[in-house]
Design an enzyme around this catalytic site. Structure first.
Site, PDB file in Angstrom:
ATOM      1  N   THR A 386      24.636  13.742  58.249  1.00 55.35           N
ATOM      2  CA  THR A 386      23.188  13.109  57.210  1.00 55.35           C
ATOM      3  C   THR A 386      22.649  13.299  56.441  1.00 55.35           C
ATOM      4  O   THR A 386      21.774  14.792  56.153  1.00 55.35           O
ATOM      5  CB  THR A 386      22.806  12.166  58.552  1.00 55.35           C
ATOM      6  OG1 THR A 386      23.578  11.461  59.581  1.00 55.35           O
ATOM      7  CG2 THR A 386      21.628  11.078  57.523  1.00 55.35           C
ATOM      8  N   THR A 404      24.483   8.869  54.635  1.00 58.04           N
ATOM      9  CA  THR A 404      24.871  10.004  55.096  1.00 58.04           C
ATOM     10  C   THR A 404      26.240   9.873  54.727  1.00 58.04           C
ATOM     11  O   THR A 404      27.041   8.407  54.472  1.00 58.04           O
ATOM     12  CB  THR A 404      25.382   9.620  57.562  1.00 58.04           C
ATOM     13  OG1 THR A 404      26.286  10.978  57.463  1.00 58.04           O
ATOM     14  CG2 THR A 404      25.723   8.419  57.960  1.00 58.04           C
ATOM     15  N   GLY A 478      21.143  14.732  61.549  1.00 55.27           N
ATOM     16  CA  GLY A 478      21.789  14.656  63.291  1.00 55.27           C
ATOM     17  C   GLY A 478      23.222  14.272  64.570  1.00 55.27           C
ATOM     18  O   GLY A 478      22.669  14.655  65.448  1.00 55.27           O
TER      19      GLY A 478
END
Length: 577
Positions: A386, A404, A478
């Site tokens: 992302t 993302t 993440g």
């Protein structure tokens, strides 16, 4: 200038030397993953645009210069503070499941998971980025739409010099380790750009050799797509020539997105989620993002403890933070999903009374994660690619934008003729209904696939206000680590009083209910801390790096804007005046 990501852990406390400071700005600042994109946003602010304008322009530029996550073919969220109104607003442009999707589309006839469906055009949800940026601009932008898109057109058509990081990333997607061209060989490795002819055409160097730093990457098809969007507005993507190309590619490659899916897609302005911590107002994104609720719930649990007295690396502090994370992620798995399909009582979940009930079960020892569930746990995590950007303008407006493609380069498949990669966000649904495992597979009902439904997200764009003015703007990539990365940045500033650079550089931890393990960033935590955590019943593992939290921290006394690029990755940059 480019700031290099960390190669080795410098100390037990910080990922980088504490003498390196955040960049300071007096008027406005943009912080993003990539320097050219940050400069585009800064230039928009110089032209008199506001934070929304700069965020939109930066996001379009990232679609060109950061193809692993910047996108037209994905989706995300915006949290924005409008200073003149004293109001926080949020925009949901998360992708939606195509109308032809089914709850068991990732399973074979025997109920076995089919990982191959996580790549290619079949893996994509209906993209939301262009509609989301368009809605934010329509509601609160000031400069003409075309002025915000044309800088990205220029970057795509004229090209830009690739960094070492981008060169290595593209080469890993297009070549074997020996530099030879590669194709899908059935060996079981993950899909790559090399497996899709349209992706190879879009990203291969003209002479067919591996990319080197300084080479110019030009993307003419993407430039044409962006030009159409600049001229005709966001609706062109969903009903014009671009939509025709998307549908043609879907029909040719077995994808599910139809013309009806595109024409019916809507971005939505939703209310933010809100809580207070140590007297600060913390705002996040509500469902279908879980990130805001997870961060606020963890902060509500932790407010009862004096974490600063024990220190950020003590076993007591890490135990308490872990138990808060564990409970917040349990709530994520069992209570949060697309609010258009599932009743999500966000006000309840972010209330102090709800946190009180959860905190009452925290003791001196680790709580086994399975003890929180009243359903069996059997004995496909979200992607990490992302990207996040933060903006503060000269009028005190702020934007936290996270979007993302899901995994790096999303589905790995470029939509032929358009130059952009499609997401593989369908993998963010609970793909194996009814199966929640100790390894981290979640099969709880709220986030199962349904036609038109938005998949649950962990994205956590966050804004903190102090006395009605911006104090902190942050977010991160993440996957499931995102809320916990944001939690650590917020705690480092508001609880532990770390400097702006230290707040972003400091080591982080992660716990997501399942797997039932604390992930410690870096490998040099105090031995006394790790020993005591194990004695309390925690399982530990290490990871090299967690998150990429491009953050703006405002000094409440001087008003200076500290643009803190997270140096865990190579090409991030703060740009401003």
């Amino acid at each position: 200038m480019l700031l290099l990501a960390l190669v080795a852990i410098a100390s037990s406390r910080l990922l980088v030397a504490p003498t390196s400071q955040a960049e300071e700005f007096r008027r406005h600042v943009v912080v993003s993953q990539e320097e050219h994109a940050s400069d585009v946003g800064r230039d928009v602010l110089r032209q008199g645009g506001n934070a929304i304008d700069a965020a939109v322009a930066t996001a379009f530029a990232l679609a060109v210069t950061h193809p692993a996550a910047g996108n037209l073919g994905g989706g995300g969220f915006i949290v924005a503070f409008l200073a003149d109104r004293g109001e926080v607003v949020t925009f949901d442009f998360r992708e939606r499941a195509p109308l032809a999707s089914t709850e068991r589309m990732y399973l074979d006839d025997e109920g076995k998971f089919l990982p191959r469906h996580r790549a290619g055009l079949r893996a994509g949800g209906v993209p939301g980025t262009v509609k989301g940026l368009g809605l934010a601009h329509e509601r609160f932008g000031t400069l003409p739409w075309a002025d915000l898109v044309l800088p990205a057109v220029a970057l795509a058509r004229d090209g830009f010099p690739v960094s070492n990081t981008l060169a290595r990333s593209l080469n890993s997607q297009l070549f074997d380790d020996d530099g030879a061209s590669d194709a899908l060989d059935g060996s079981g490795r993950g899909a790559r750009l090399a497996d899709f002819p349209a992706s190879v055409r879009a990203f291969r160097k003209p002479d067919g050799t591996p990319w080197q730093a300084g080479d110019i990457l030009r993307q003419p098809d993407l430039a044409d797509t962006l030009s159409r969007i600049a001229e005709h507005g966001p609706d062109e993507f969903y009903g014009g020539r671009t939509a025709e190309l998307i549908v043609a590619a879907m029909q040719a490659e077995g994808g599910l997105i139809s013309r009806e899916d595109l024409e019916s897609y809507r971005a939505v302005q939703r209310p933010p989620v809100h809580a207070t911590f140590r007297g600060y107002d913390v705002y996040g994104m509500g469902p279908p993002s879980s990130g805001g609720i997870v961060v606020l719930l963890a902060l509500n649990i932790l407010e009862r403890y004096d974490l600063a007295a024990d220190g950020p690396e003590s076993a007591e502090t890490l135990h308490r933070i872990t138990e808060a994370m564990r409970r917040a992620f349990f709530v994520r798995a069992t209570r949060i999903a697309d609010p258009d399909f599932i009743d999500v009582p966000a006000d309840v979940l972010t209330s102090q009374s709800f946190a009180d009930d959860l905190a009452a079960s925290i003791g001196p020892k680790a709580t086994p994660s399975q003890d929180l569930a009243d359903f069996p746990i059997a004995g496909l995590a979200e992607g990490s690619d992302t990207t996040h950007l933060s903006v503060v303008d000269g009028s005190g407006n702020a934007v936290a934008l996270t979007y993302t493609l899901e995994q790096g380069y999303g589905s790995k498949a470029v939509v032929a003729g358009t130059g952009f990669l499609l997401n593989n966000e369908m993998g963010d649904f609970n793909l194996v209904p009814g199966v929640t495992s100790a390894s981290g597979l979640i099969g709880t009902p709220p986030n199962r696939i349904a036609p038109g439904k938005r998949m649950l997200s962990s994205m956590s764009p966050t804004i903190v206000l102090e006395d009605g003015r911006v104090r902190l703007v942050t977010g991160s990539p993440g996957g499931r680590t995102i809320p916990n990365t944001v939690l650590w940045v917020v705690l480092n500033v508001l609880e532990f009083g770390r400097s702006p650079r230290e707040a972003v550089d400091a080591l982080r931890t992660h716990h997501a209910w399942f797997p039932d393990v604390i992930t410690l960033e870096g490998r040099r935590w105090p031995e006394e801390t790790t020993r005591e955590l194990r004695d309390r019943g925690h399982r530990l593992r290490s990871t090299e790096l967690q998150g990429d939290a491009h953050t703006i921290i405002v000094d409440p006394v001087t008003g200076l804007l500290h643009g803190v690029n997270d140096r865990r990755r190579h090409t991030s940059r703060a740009s401003g005046d």
